[in-house]
Design a protein around this motif. Structure first.
Motif, PDB file in Angstrom:
ATOM      1  N   MET A  58      37.740  45.183  43.178  1.00  0.00           N
ATOM      2  CA  MET A  58      38.594  45.712  41.376  1.00  0.00           C
ATOM      3  C   MET A  58      38.246  45.560  40.929  1.00  0.00           C
ATOM      4  SD  MET A  58      42.021  43.128  41.968  1.00  0.00           S
ATOM      5  CE  MET A  58      43.321  43.764  41.123  1.00  0.00           C
ATOM      6  N   ARG A 109      36.635  47.942  38.593  1.00  0.00           N
ATOM      7  CA  ARG A 109      36.969  48.872  38.007  1.00  0.00           C
ATOM      8  C   ARG A 109      38.197  48.385  37.068  1.00  0.00           C
ATOM      9  NH1 ARG A 109      37.802  54.430  40.207  1.00  0.00           N
ATOM     10  NH2 ARG A 109      39.437  53.094  41.706  1.00  0.00           N
ATOM     11  N   SER A 110      38.819  48.181  38.177  1.00  0.00           N
ATOM     12  CA  SER A 110      40.431  47.502  37.919  1.00  0.00           C
ATOM     13  C   SER A 110      40.818  46.508  36.919  1.00  0.00           C
ATOM     14  CB  SER A 110      41.647  47.837  38.782  1.00  0.00           C
ATOM     15  OG  SER A 110      41.734  48.530  39.410  1.00  0.00           O
ATOM     16  N   SER A 144      41.916  46.375  32.774  1.00  0.00           N
ATOM     17  CA  SER A 144      43.346  46.073  32.325  1.00  0.00           C
ATOM     18  C   SER A 144      42.780  45.171  31.370  1.00  0.00           C
ATOM     19  CB  SER A 144      43.654  45.177  33.725  1.00  0.00           C
ATOM     20  OG  SER A 144      42.687  44.640  34.041  1.00  0.00           O
ATOM     21  N   GLY A 177      45.444  39.694  38.017  1.00  0.00           N
ATOM     22  CA  GLY A 177      44.970  41.373  38.777  1.00  0.00           C
ATOM     23  C   GLY A 177      45.069  40.595  39.774  1.00  0.00           C
ATOM     24  N   GLU A 223      46.005  50.889  44.512  1.00  0.00           N
ATOM     25  CA  GLU A 223      44.427  50.340  43.667  1.00  0.00           C
ATOM     26  C   GLU A 223      43.964  51.346  43.220  1.00  0.00           C
ATOM     27  OE1 GLU A 223      40.619  48.019  41.839  1.00  0.00           O
ATOM     28  OE2 GLU A 223      41.278  47.506  43.877  1.00  0.00           O
ATOM     29  N   ASN A 224      43.418  52.215  43.925  1.00  0.00           N
ATOM     30  CA  ASN A 224      42.689  53.920  43.835  1.00  0.00           C
ATOM     31  C   ASN A 224      43.690  54.837  43.142  1.00  0.00           C
ATOM     32  OD1 ASN A 224      40.499  52.667  44.225  1.00  0.00           O
ATOM     33  ND2 ASN A 224      40.795  53.147  46.516  1.00  0.00           N
ATOM     34  N   ILE A 259      47.039  52.150  40.615  1.00  0.00           N
ATOM     35  CA  ILE A 259      46.459  51.128  39.346  1.00  0.00           C
ATOM     36  C   ILE A 259      45.497  52.090  38.404  1.00  0.00           C
ATOM     37  CG2 ILE A 259      46.306  49.592  38.810  1.00  0.00           C
ATOM     38  CD1 ILE A 259      47.149  47.969  41.518  1.00  0.00           C
ATOM     39  N   ALA A 260      44.373  52.272  39.129  1.00  0.00           N
ATOM     40  CA  ALA A 260      43.343  53.168  38.030  1.00  0.00           C
ATOM     41  C   ALA A 260      43.944  53.673  37.435  1.00  0.00           C
ATOM     42  CB  ALA A 260      42.448  53.256  39.166  1.00  0.00           C
ATOM     43  N   LEU A 286      46.064  52.942  34.318  1.00  0.00           N
ATOM     44  CA  LEU A 286      44.832  52.190  33.279  1.00  0.00           C
ATOM     45  C   LEU A 286      44.101  53.279  32.451  1.00  0.00           C
ATOM     46  CD1 LEU A 286      43.992  49.136  35.770  1.00  0.00           C
ATOM     47  CD2 LEU A 286      45.975  48.971  33.984  1.00  0.00           C
TER      48      LEU A 286
END
Length: 269
Positions: free
Chosen positions: A1, A3-4, A8, A188, A227-228, A231-232, A235
């Motif tokens: 996680m 990268r996120s 963020s 997160g 996430e991939n 979310i990413a 962001l």
């Protein structure tokens, strides 16, 4: 996680900077770079994390010290219903208390050391972020800085002087960047299935290390499709649109495009 977390942190830094009086890119970009990097710092409590490996044996040693300290704090402060755990990962470094403490420390460093100290804190954050996001983040930061600085330089003012001025304006506010980055990391982690005990030492239901998390149906798995794919990318878009002047440039571009299209359609008819 990772990268996120970094993305963020970058978005949070860009959003928070104007609230502490930082508006030019010479001020905002170093501030946001620090926030992005320090959004990875809580994972120093895991030996395999990027933050633990980025400077080799140096950060490896710090990681070991953080894990040992976290384990001791957990053993001393755990509540009657806390789980049987070593308390090393996602514990002491994943708390609001840790974010505030390091924020105060780096704020004092920034106030006492001037722009050079601020540069050091921001540069370490940039190294952490680039290690996760790749070299492109360096290109974005440098490009964004050049883009805005080119429009704000006064005659006879060099890029170095503009940057020094921006770092000097940040001063003790660099501690806010550090604290916000670390807290964004905790938030997160609270979105995932594992949760995060960032309200320590506040006792909740007999647990001092109570994991704050979303309702079961809203939690997602770290590294999963939510996430991939959701979310990413969101962001990434936010990380560009939150740059100073970016929304206005986009607005002007779309307005010009619409005007050109209207003229072309009118001419075709």
């Amino acid at each position: 996680m990772g990268r996120s977390h970094a993305l963020s942190g970058w978005c949070a830094g860009l959003a928070v900077a104007p609230f502490v009086g930082l508006n030019s890119v010479a001020e905002v970009v170093p501030f946001a770079a620090a926030t992005a990097g320090y959004a990875l710092l809580p994972d120093l409590d895991h030996p395999g994390a990027s933050a633990s490996r980025v400077l080799g044996p140096i950060t490896g040693f710090v990681s070991g010290a953080v894990r040992a300290f976290s384990g001791v704090v957990y053993a001393i402060t755990k509540g009657p219903r806390d789980e049987d755990s070593t308390g090393r990962h996602r514990h002491a470094s994943h708390t609001l208390a840790a974010a505030i403490a390091l924020g105060f420390l780096t704020s004092s460093v920034g106030a006492a050391g001037g722009w050079r100290a601020v540069l050091g804190v921001a540069l370490f954050g940039l190294i952490l972020a680039a290690d996760v996001l790749g070299d492109w983040v360096l290109t974005v930061v440098v490009g964004a800085g050049a883009w805005t600085l080119a429009g704000t330089w006064l005659p006879g003012t060099s890029a170095a002087q503009a940057l020094q001025g921006g770092l000097a304006e940040i001063g003790s506010w660099i501690g806010v960047a550090v604290a916000v980055g670390m807290f964004v990391h905790c938030l997160g982690d609270s979105l995932t299935r594992s949760g995060c005990p960032w309200l320590w030492p506040l006792p909740i239901r007999g647990e001092t290390w109570y994991e704050i998390r979303l309702p079961r149906g809203l939690r997602f798995r770290t590294g999963g499709w939510v996430e991939n794919l959701l979310i990413a990318p969101a962001l990434v878009v936010g990380s560009v649109l939150l740059l100073p002047g970016a929304v206005q440039i986009l607005h002007d571009f779309l307005a010009a495009l619409l005007s050109t299209t209207s003229v072309w359609i009118a001419g075709a008819n």
